[in-house]
Design an enzyme around this catalytic site. Structure first.
Site: not given
Length: 196
Positions: A129, A122
Site C-alpha cells: 500500500e 499485514y
C-alpha cells in the site's frame, strides 16, 4: 476468483498484467467491503468501527484513488503483492466467519489461520500500500487530478498530492497500532480456544 486470476496471470504473462486481469472483481470486492462498516455500526459483527473503518478506508483509497485513478501504477510488481496479501486475508477471514455463522463454530486450524496469517500478510499488504502510494506521487503531482484550485466560489483549495503525503504519514502511527490490535486479538482468540 481474484487470487486465482492473480496466480494464473503471473504464471502466464507476468506481474505487469495482474491489474488488468483482476480489475473488475477486485474493485467489486473492495467496494462491497463498505458494508463491513455498516455491519460494525449496527452491531451485526463484533468488530469495533475503530478497527474496521481505517482498514476499509485504506483499501478503498488504494483501489479507487491510486490504482484506478493513476493507471501508471497498475503494472508495478507491488500490485501483485497487494492483491495476493488482501485476497488470502479475505479468503481466510470470510471462511472463518462464514463457518462460524453457519455451524456455530470454526475448525481450530482455521481459527489459527485467521489469527496468525496476518503476522506475514499485514506487513506485505502495508508495504505494498505504502509503496504504491509512493509510486503514484509523481503522477498525482503532474496530473493535478482531484485538486481544487482557488479562486473558486467556495473559497477553498485542495491538493491531492499533499493529501497523499498525509496518507503516507498516517501509516506511520496507524500501522503499528493496527498490528498491535491484531496481536491482542490473536492472543485473546488463541488462548480462548485452548481453554475450550
Amino acid at each position: 476468483q481474484v487470487l486465482y486470476l492473480v496466480v494464473k496471470t503471473v504464471r502466464e504473462s507476468g506481474h505487469q498484467h495482474v491489474y488488468s486481469a483482476v480489475e473488475r472483481p477486485f474493485q467489486l470486492a473492495q467496494t462491497a467491503a463498505i458494508l463491513e462498516i455498516f455491519h460494525s455500526l449496527v452491531g451485526l459483527v463484533r468488530s469495533p468501527v475503530s478497527a474496521t473503518l481505517p482498514q476499509i478506508a485504506s483499501r478503498l483509497y488504494l483501489t479507487w484513488f491510486i490504482l484506478w485513478s493513476f493507471p501508471q501504477t497498475q503494472t508495478h510488481i507491488l500490485v501483485t503483492s497487494l492483491v495476493i496479501s488482501w485476497s488470502i486475508t479475505e479468503i481466510i477471514r470470510y471462511s472463518f466467519f462464514g463457518l462460524k455463522e453457519a455451524l456455530g463454530f470454526a475448525p481450530s486450524w482455521l481459527l489459527w489461520l485467521r489469527y496468525s496469517t496476518f503476522l506475514l500478510l499485514y506487513p506485505t499488504g502495508i508495504t505494498s500500500e505504502v509503496g504504491l502510494i509512493y509510486v503514484a506521487l509523481p503522477f498525482i503531482k503532474e496530473s493535478e487530478k482531484y485538486c481544487i484550485r482557488m479562486p473558486n466560489k467556495w473559497n477553498f483549495s485542495f491538493d491531492f498530492f499533499y493529501a497523499a503525503i498525509l496518507a503516507l504519514g498516517i501509516y506511520v502511527p496507524g500501522s503499528p497500532h493496527m498490528y498491535g490490535y491484531m496481536l491482542g486479538q490473536r492472543k485473546k482468540a488463541l488462548s480462548k480456544s485452548k481453554k475450550e
